[in-house]
Design a protein around this motif. Structure first.
Motif, mmCIF file in Angstrom:
data_model
loop_
_atom_site.group_PDB
_atom_site.id
_atom_site.type_symbol
_atom_site.label_atom_id
_atom_site.label_comp_id
_atom_site.label_asym_id
_atom_site.label_seq_id
_atom_site.Cartn_x
_atom_site.Cartn_y
_atom_site.Cartn_z
ATOM 1 N N LEU A 93 0.836 -1.204 0.000
ATOM 2 C CA LEU A 93 0.000 0.000 0.000
ATOM 3 C C LEU A 93 0.863 1.242 0.000
ATOM 4 C CD1 LEU A 93 -2.810 -0.910 2.565
ATOM 5 C CD2 LEU A 93 -3.021 -0.725 0.084
ATOM 6 N N ASN A 94 1.903 1.239 0.824
ATOM 7 C CA ASN A 94 2.798 2.392 0.874
ATOM 8 C C ASN A 94 3.516 2.580 -0.451
ATOM 9 O OD1 ASN A 94 2.135 2.988 3.495
ATOM 10 N ND2 ASN A 94 3.800 1.788 4.388
ATOM 11 N N ALA A 95 3.916 1.468 -1.072
ATOM 12 C CA ALA A 95 4.607 1.584 -2.357
ATOM 13 C C ALA A 95 3.679 2.148 -3.415
ATOM 14 C CB ALA A 95 5.142 0.216 -2.786
ATOM 15 N N GLU A 96 2.402 1.693 -3.397
ATOM 16 C CA GLU A 96 1.439 2.201 -4.373
ATOM 17 C C GLU A 96 1.205 3.692 -4.163
ATOM 18 O OE1 GLU A 96 -3.266 1.614 -5.621
ATOM 19 O OE2 GLU A 96 -2.281 0.206 -4.268
ATOM 20 N N SER A 97 1.070 4.083 -2.884
ATOM 21 C CA SER A 97 0.858 5.499 -2.584
ATOM 22 C C SER A 97 2.060 6.332 -2.989
ATOM 23 C CB SER A 97 0.565 5.665 -1.089
ATOM 24 O OG SER A 97 0.486 7.016 -0.741
ATOM 25 N N ALA A 98 3.266 5.760 -2.739
ATOM 26 C CA ALA A 98 4.482 6.514 -3.032
ATOM 27 C C ALA A 98 4.708 6.673 -4.529
ATOM 28 C CB ALA A 98 5.679 5.809 -2.400
ATOM 29 N N ALA A 123 11.804 11.979 -15.273
ATOM 30 C CA ALA A 123 13.211 11.597 -15.403
ATOM 31 C C ALA A 123 13.801 11.196 -14.051
ATOM 32 C CB ALA A 123 14.003 12.755 -16.006
ATOM 33 N N ALA A 124 13.388 11.903 -12.989
ATOM 34 C CA ALA A 124 13.921 11.613 -11.654
ATOM 35 C C ALA A 124 13.262 10.403 -11.020
ATOM 36 C CB ALA A 124 13.745 12.837 -10.752
ATOM 37 N N SER A 125 11.964 10.200 -11.283
ATOM 38 C CA SER A 125 11.208 9.088 -10.691
ATOM 39 C C SER A 125 10.383 8.409 -11.777
ATOM 40 C CB SER A 125 10.295 9.601 -9.571
ATOM 41 O OG SER A 125 11.030 10.302 -8.598
ATOM 42 N N PRO A 126 11.009 7.601 -12.623
ATOM 43 C CA PRO A 126 10.291 7.014 -13.773
ATOM 44 C C PRO A 126 9.135 6.101 -13.385
ATOM 45 C CG PRO A 126 12.474 6.041 -13.521
ATOM 46 C CD PRO A 126 12.432 7.213 -12.603
ATOM 47 N N GLY A 127 9.106 5.605 -12.143
ATOM 48 C CA GLY A 127 8.031 4.719 -11.738
ATOM 49 C C GLY A 127 6.803 5.430 -11.200
ATOM 50 N N THR A 128 6.835 6.757 -11.154
ATOM 51 C CA THR A 128 5.712 7.504 -10.603
ATOM 52 C C THR A 128 4.627 7.725 -11.655
ATOM 53 O OG1 THR A 128 7.140 8.671 -9.030
ATOM 54 C CG2 THR A 128 5.011 9.683 -9.527
ATOM 55 N N ALA A 129 3.409 7.327 -11.320
ATOM 56 C CA ALA A 129 2.260 7.559 -12.208
ATOM 57 C C ALA A 129 1.581 8.853 -11.774
ATOM 58 C CB ALA A 129 1.280 6.397 -12.121
ATOM 59 N N VAL A 130 1.440 9.793 -12.712
ATOM 60 C CA VAL A 130 0.890 11.109 -12.404
ATOM 61 C C VAL A 130 -0.454 11.279 -13.097
ATOM 62 C CG1 VAL A 130 1.245 13.608 -12.538
ATOM 63 C CG2 VAL A 130 3.201 12.086 -12.185
ATOM 64 N N SER A 131 -1.443 11.741 -12.338
ATOM 65 C CA SER A 131 -2.715 12.151 -12.935
ATOM 66 C C SER A 131 -2.877 13.639 -12.694
ATOM 67 C CB SER A 131 -3.889 11.382 -12.321
ATOM 68 O OG SER A 131 -4.002 11.654 -10.940
ATOM 69 N N LEU A 132 -3.275 14.366 -13.742
ATOM 70 C CA LEU A 132 -3.389 15.823 -13.663
ATOM 71 C C LEU A 132 -4.811 16.253 -13.976
ATOM 72 C CD1 LEU A 132 -2.342 18.752 -13.573
ATOM 73 C CD2 LEU A 132 -1.640 18.481 -15.969
ATOM 74 N N GLN A 133 -5.370 17.071 -13.099
ATOM 75 C CA GLN A 133 -6.675 17.684 -13.331
ATOM 76 C C GLN A 133 -6.456 19.180 -13.546
ATOM 77 O OE1 GLN A 133 -9.908 16.201 -10.521
ATOM 78 N NE2 GLN A 133 -8.072 15.632 -9.373
ATOM 79 N N GLY A 296 -1.258 21.124 8.004
ATOM 80 C CA GLY A 296 -0.773 20.091 8.909
ATOM 81 C C GLY A 296 -0.261 18.850 8.234
ATOM 82 N N GLN A 297 -0.275 18.803 6.915
ATOM 83 C CA GLN A 297 0.199 17.629 6.176
ATOM 84 C C GLN A 297 1.261 18.078 5.174
ATOM 85 O OE1 GLN A 297 -2.976 15.281 4.464
ATOM 86 N NE2 GLN A 297 -4.406 15.915 6.062
ATOM 87 N N ARG A 298 2.499 17.937 5.540
ATOM 88 C CA ARG A 298 3.573 18.351 4.642
ATOM 89 C C ARG A 298 3.608 17.439 3.418
ATOM 90 N NH1 ARG A 298 9.172 19.219 7.591
ATOM 91 N NH2 ARG A 298 9.579 20.041 5.492
ATOM 92 N N PRO A 299 3.845 17.999 2.236
ATOM 93 C CA PRO A 299 3.950 17.145 1.037
ATOM 94 C C PRO A 299 5.040 16.091 1.218
ATOM 95 C CG PRO A 299 3.815 19.461 0.421
ATOM 96 C CD PRO A 299 3.999 19.427 1.907
ATOM 97 N N ARG A 300 4.764 14.881 0.781
ATOM 98 C CA ARG A 300 5.747 13.821 0.897
ATOM 99 C C ARG A 300 5.722 12.964 -0.362
ATOM 100 N NH1 ARG A 300 3.120 9.514 5.175
ATOM 101 N NH2 ARG A 300 1.047 9.396 4.204
ATOM 102 N N GLY A 301 6.712 12.113 -0.496
ATOM 103 C CA GLY A 301 6.785 11.243 -1.666
ATOM 104 C C GLY A 301 6.867 12.040 -2.957
ATOM 105 N N PRO A 302 6.143 11.619 -4.002
ATOM 106 C CA PRO A 302 6.195 12.318 -5.288
ATOM 107 C C PRO A 302 5.753 13.782 -5.206
ATOM 108 C CG PRO A 302 5.193 10.160 -5.546
ATOM 109 C CD PRO A 302 5.325 10.387 -4.073
#
Length: 320
Positions: A93-98, A123-133, A296-302
């Protein structure tokens, strides 16, 4: 199902008992577990007291399990296997979220700034899936507050409560008209009062661009009254309200009326002669672009990686 856990040993102790069964020695089991023989012996004694039965029979030749201990080890192996499965599931789950990033951005940022940032992220994180709205600034804030986006980018002057913000650069709004518009023949351009009194082609009321333009006009036209207080001058009602910057640009080029848009959105049209810039005197049309995320929630991961990329992008590349 409610279970009385007061007599159930912790997983670490159960793992030690299994090692005693496998190695036949408390000292060897302790070493495999990363503890000394006295600590291992104390741990087993604690289990025995907690469970109310002897688990290990100690002798000069080593340690063997009692019949009760053998039963507990059999049950413990099942518990440890289930715990390992739970741990693997949590890790997945953490890997999927990350590896997943949901971004919401105002139209200007989405169309003109985010593409280059996302190329660098890929280029820095090729395994990251990004969705943009891509949406207006009000909708971006709502999406982040609702948990539908991990990070947002807005261009409006106001940010609602519940969000933390960071300035990521500045932008400049400009007034554009069709090539044949009368304002193109002005030597000195127009002033705030004339712009405020002109019916413009505009984005919807919740657009960050429109909100920033109207706030700048109100600030320029605000005047102190003799009896005290301030007089607010509201901009004229738009001649057209359109939901995208592309539609606004097209309507202006067709002669529907002037518009106030980001210079990032119109620079190619101006260079090609489809639109003409008009100077405006007495109005500060600069605005701040911001990243937003829940308080109260600092950005983390991607999300943290993307924010770092934005922060290391030269400001001139963010707002030319």
């Amino acid at each position: 199902m409610d279970v009385d856990l007061r007599r159930v040993p912790d997983l670490d102790s159960l793992q030690l008992l299994v090692r005693v069964a496998e190695l036949g020695s408390l000292s060897r089991a302790g070493r495999a577990h990363g503890i000394g023989q006295p600590a291992a012996s104390a741990r087993v004694l604690g289990m025995e007291r907690r469970m109310g039965t002897a688990l290990v029979q100690r002798s000069a030749r080593g340690s063997i399990l009692t019949p009760a201990g053998a039963l507990v080890v059999g049950w413990a192996r099942d518990v440890l296997a289930a715990a390992a499965g739970l741990g693997a599931g949590i890790a997945s789950l953490n890997a999927e979220s990350a590896s997943r990033l949901r971004v919401a951005a105002s139209m200007t940022v989405a169309e003109h700034l985010l593409p280059s940032w996302l190329v660098r992220l890929a280029a820095a994180s090729p395994g990251t899936a990004v969705s943009l709205q891509a949406m207006n600034s009000t909708e971006v804030a709502a999406a982040v507050l609702a948990g539908d986006a991990d990070i947002g980018f807005v261009e409006g002057p106001d940010v609602p409560a519940g969000l933390e913000t960071r300035s990521i650069g500045s932008d400049r709004l400009v007034v554009v008209v069709a090539p044949g518009h009368p304002w193109t023949r002005r030597r000195r351009g127009i002033d705030a009062a004339e712009l405020a009194g002109t019916r413009l082609v505009a984005r919807e009321a919740t657009s960050g661009t429109r909100a920033a333009a109207e706030a700048a006009l109100r600030a320029a036209l605000r005047s102190k009254q003799p009896g005290g207080g301030w007089h607010e001058v509201a901009p004229a009602r738009p001649v057209l309200e359109l939901s995208t910057t592309t539609a606004v640009r097209a309507a202006v080029a067709e002669g529907a009326g002037p518009a106030v848009l980001s210079h990032l959105a119109v620079e190619q049209d101006v260079a090609a002669g489809r639109l003409v810039l008009v100077q405006v005197e007495g109005v500060d049309l600069r605005r701040t672009l911001r990243a937003v995320w829940p308080s109260g929630q600092r950005p983390r991961g991607p999300a943290q990686d993307l924010l770092a990329i934005v922060n290391t992008t030269p400001r001139r590349a963010r707002a030319r």
